[in-house]
Design an enzyme around this catalytic site. Sequence first.
Site, PDB file in Angstrom:
ATOM      1  N   LYS A  28       4.470   8.600   8.867  1.00  0.00           N
ATOM      2  CA  LYS A  28       3.716   8.871   7.635  1.00  0.00           C
ATOM      3  C   LYS A  28       2.327   8.735   7.340  1.00  0.00           C
ATOM      4  O   LYS A  28       1.639   9.678   7.024  1.00  0.00           O
ATOM      5  CB  LYS A  28       4.580   8.365   6.321  1.00  0.00           C
ATOM      6  CG  LYS A  28       4.290   8.980   4.882  1.00  0.00           C
ATOM      7  CD  LYS A  28       5.312   8.682   3.841  1.00  0.00           C
ATOM      8  CE  LYS A  28       5.517   7.148   3.437  1.00  0.00           C
ATOM      9  NZ  LYS A  28       4.839   6.718   2.646  1.00  0.00           N
ATOM     10  N   SER A  29       1.792   7.641   7.675  1.00  0.00           N
ATOM     11  CA  SER A  29       0.556   7.155   7.517  1.00  0.00           C
ATOM     12  C   SER A  29      -0.253   8.099   8.297  1.00  0.00           C
ATOM     13  O   SER A  29      -1.502   8.643   7.855  1.00  0.00           O
ATOM     14  CB  SER A  29       0.090   5.756   7.786  1.00  0.00           C
ATOM     15  OG  SER A  29       0.891   4.864   6.907  1.00  0.00           O
ATOM     16  N   ARG A  33      -3.128  11.300   7.709  1.00  0.00           N
ATOM     17  CA  ARG A  33      -4.553  11.099   8.170  1.00  0.00           C
ATOM     18  C   ARG A  33      -4.801  12.481   8.909  1.00  0.00           C
ATOM     19  O   ARG A  33      -6.014  13.142   8.974  1.00  0.00           O
ATOM     20  CB  ARG A  33      -4.639   9.892   8.922  1.00  0.00           C
ATOM     21  CG  ARG A  33      -4.816   8.810   7.782  1.00  0.00           C
ATOM     22  CD  ARG A  33      -4.555   7.531   8.447  1.00  0.00           C
ATOM     23  NE  ARG A  33      -4.862   6.238   7.888  1.00  0.00           N
ATOM     24  CZ  ARG A  33      -4.002   5.893   6.798  1.00  0.00           C
ATOM     25  NH1 ARG A  33      -2.845   6.345   6.641  1.00  0.00           N
ATOM     26  NH2 ARG A  33      -4.384   4.600   6.163  1.00  0.00           N
ATOM     27  N   GLY A 101       1.167   7.540  -2.986  1.00  0.00           N
ATOM     28  CA  GLY A 101      -0.088   6.777  -3.029  1.00  0.00           C
ATOM     29  C   GLY A 101      -1.043   7.186  -1.998  1.00  0.00           C
ATOM     30  O   GLY A 101      -2.265   6.958  -2.239  1.00  0.00           O
ATOM     31  N   ARG A 129       0.842   3.728 -11.111  1.00  0.00           N
ATOM     32  CA  ARG A 129       0.507   2.823 -10.099  1.00  0.00           C
ATOM     33  C   ARG A 129      -1.190   2.897 -10.193  1.00  0.00           C
ATOM     34  O   ARG A 129      -1.847   3.563 -10.816  1.00  0.00           O
ATOM     35  CB  ARG A 129       0.598   3.301  -8.584  1.00  0.00           C
ATOM     36  CG  ARG A 129       2.228   3.447  -8.483  1.00  0.00           C
ATOM     37  CD  ARG A 129       2.433   3.943  -6.890  1.00  0.00           C
ATOM     38  NE  ARG A 129       2.067   2.930  -5.835  1.00  0.00           N
ATOM     39  CZ  ARG A 129       2.178   3.263  -4.538  1.00  0.00           C
ATOM     40  NH1 ARG A 129       2.707   4.363  -4.184  1.00  0.00           N
ATOM     41  NH2 ARG A 129       1.706   2.231  -3.730  1.00  0.00           N
ATOM     42  N   SER A 174      -5.555  -3.691   1.604  1.00  0.00           N
ATOM     43  CA  SER A 174      -4.754  -2.439   1.353  1.00  0.00           C
ATOM     44  C   SER A 174      -5.731  -1.231   2.510  1.00  0.00           C
ATOM     45  O   SER A 174      -6.926  -0.918   2.125  1.00  0.00           O
ATOM     46  CB  SER A 174      -5.275  -2.021  -0.174  1.00  0.00           C
ATOM     47  OG  SER A 174      -4.914  -0.533  -0.074  1.00  0.00           O
ATOM     48  N   ASP A 327       5.556  -2.679   4.254  1.00  0.00           N
ATOM     49  CA  ASP A 327       6.640  -1.611   3.690  1.00  0.00           C
ATOM     50  C   ASP A 327       8.243  -2.128   4.135  1.00  0.00           C
ATOM     51  O   ASP A 327       8.910  -1.387   3.708  1.00  0.00           O
ATOM     52  CB  ASP A 327       6.283  -0.393   4.013  1.00  0.00           C
ATOM     53  CG  ASP A 327       5.099   0.287   3.360  1.00  0.00           C
ATOM     54  OD1 ASP A 327       4.793  -0.224   2.525  1.00  0.00           O
ATOM     55  OD2 ASP A 327       4.239   1.296   4.152  1.00  0.00           O
ATOM     56  N   LYS A 354       3.963  -0.922  -5.235  1.00  0.00           N
ATOM     57  CA  LYS A 354       4.111   0.068  -4.622  1.00  0.00           C
ATOM     58  C   LYS A 354       5.049   1.159  -5.505  1.00  0.00           C
ATOM     59  O   LYS A 354       4.728   0.984  -6.537  1.00  0.00           O
ATOM     60  CB  LYS A 354       5.170  -0.324  -3.335  1.00  0.00           C
ATOM     61  CG  LYS A 354       4.382  -1.649  -2.313  1.00  0.00           C
ATOM     62  CD  LYS A 354       3.223  -0.827  -1.473  1.00  0.00           C
ATOM     63  CE  LYS A 354       2.666  -1.894  -0.891  1.00  0.00           C
ATOM     64  NZ  LYS A 354       1.245  -1.387  -0.307  1.00  0.00           N
ATOM     65  N   ARG A 403      12.246   3.592  -0.015  1.00  0.00           N
ATOM     66  CA  ARG A 403      12.699   2.229   0.586  1.00  0.00           C
ATOM     67  C   ARG A 403      13.711   1.532  -0.074  1.00  0.00           C
ATOM     68  O   ARG A 403      14.309   0.803   0.572  1.00  0.00           O
ATOM     69  CB  ARG A 403      11.344   1.524   1.209  1.00  0.00           C
ATOM     70  CG  ARG A 403      10.331   2.622   2.001  1.00  0.00           C
ATOM     71  CD  ARG A 403       9.369   1.552   2.911  1.00  0.00           C
ATOM     72  NE  ARG A 403       8.024   2.458   3.054  1.00  0.00           N
ATOM     73  CZ  ARG A 403       8.241   3.306   4.024  1.00  0.00           C
ATOM     74  NH1 ARG A 403       9.257   3.578   4.709  1.00  0.00           N
ATOM     75  NH2 ARG A 403       7.197   3.869   4.292  1.00  0.00           N
TER      76      ARG A 403
END
Length: 450
Positions: A28-29, A33, A101, A129, A174, A327, A354, A403
Amino acid sequence: MSGHGDPVPMTSRRAEALRGVAEVPGDKSISHRALILGAMAVGETRITGLLEGQDVLDTARAMRAFGAGVEQHGPGEWSVFGVGVGGFAEPEQVIDCGNSGTGVRLIMGAMATSPIAATFTGDASLNGRPMARVTDPLALFGTQVMGRSGGRLPMTLTGAAEPVPVRYTVPVPSAQVKSAVLLAGLNAPGQTVVIEAEATRDHTERMLAGFGADIATEMTEAGRVITLTGQPELRPQAIDVPRDPSSAAFPVCAALICEGSDVLVPGIGLNPTRAGLYETLRDMGADLTYENMREEGGEPVADLRARYSPDMKGIEVPPERAASMIDEYPILSVVAAFAEGRTMMRGVRELRVKESDRIAAMATGLRANGVTVEDGPDWWAVSGMGPGGVPGGGMTASHLDHRIAMSFLSLGMAAKKAVRVDDAGPIATSFPIFGTLMAGLGARIERSNR
Ligand code: S3P
């Protein structure tokens, strides 16, 4: 998308052995990107293995709204036609980042140094958040920000017309904050410097280097000092997204706690800034091996093999490992419930902000299933009940958090009685094939009445 459909209640029952090959989706990250940097390059970036979860699809839609071309060719195969650093157009509509997020914070950074305005929103989870952690450093570039009290979405940013470079020490561990500042620094003249005391996931730095940006990381006493030279021309790339170690955690952990299991999870990204869970599981005595270690697309990758592990022991998880497994604490707490002894998790304050307050969500749900959990502001501890020792039988709430939903469904696979989750819908944000993949291994998950 903001808001979700009707809740999808699910029940997970004790499974026989889980067996087979689990092909989990793309990271996902890295997927977020790839789309964002692809949109900031000049020309066509080709992506394979893109995660087609709702979070990433929302980022794809946002990149179109800022003027990039984004096209799907086939499953996981996408092209992004980038408009160049500083080339974003002003979106005509509100940018809805749904549950993500990562999506909203990185996109805010990417647009913050262009002279355009954009309004961001999300679902009930995302709109609760904290965003000031990102908008405070963006304001240093000259970005103007107007949002709800407490730094919450919906929020409008007007990008700096004449941005100045920034030197910023990230006050919380972060990667989203670090990445937002680096992406903003792309369109500022001169050098933008980000300092992080604790190493967080470094996909942005690796990918920026791949796209041809001048970026260097130095280890100092203050931590990692990342220096980026602004206003590069980013060269489009071919990006093969590795499979997500955070998604792999679910079939791996379920195999460890279900008697007789043997599951192979191939092609998992094992970037050291992401792999903390797997070290921790091995420290607990899990039968977990890395096979066929290799490098793909600048990221270390291996096949993971997990077998039923009845001899796991509770441990004190090293707090300095927290960022590399942030996570994975929810699913770790499920494994801890089936170990012997207490597992202590310290230095995890970030879990409270989160997609949900993950300490509260897991503690409440584990207790509802007969597990003893203690918790404080930045720590929690699970008292293990040994293999097969968790009563189960409880109803749990997912709090719009994928999650949390997957963790409790995993709990049900090995607990004595079935575990119910009030809404498994959020799983589609990161792991849309979770249900079919786990069923293919032998899990017994089905839709239930509320
Ligand atoms: C992410 C960073 C982490 C993580 C999130 C993805 C990223 O968040 O929890 O799921 O892709 O940069 P923080 O930056 O808030 O720690």
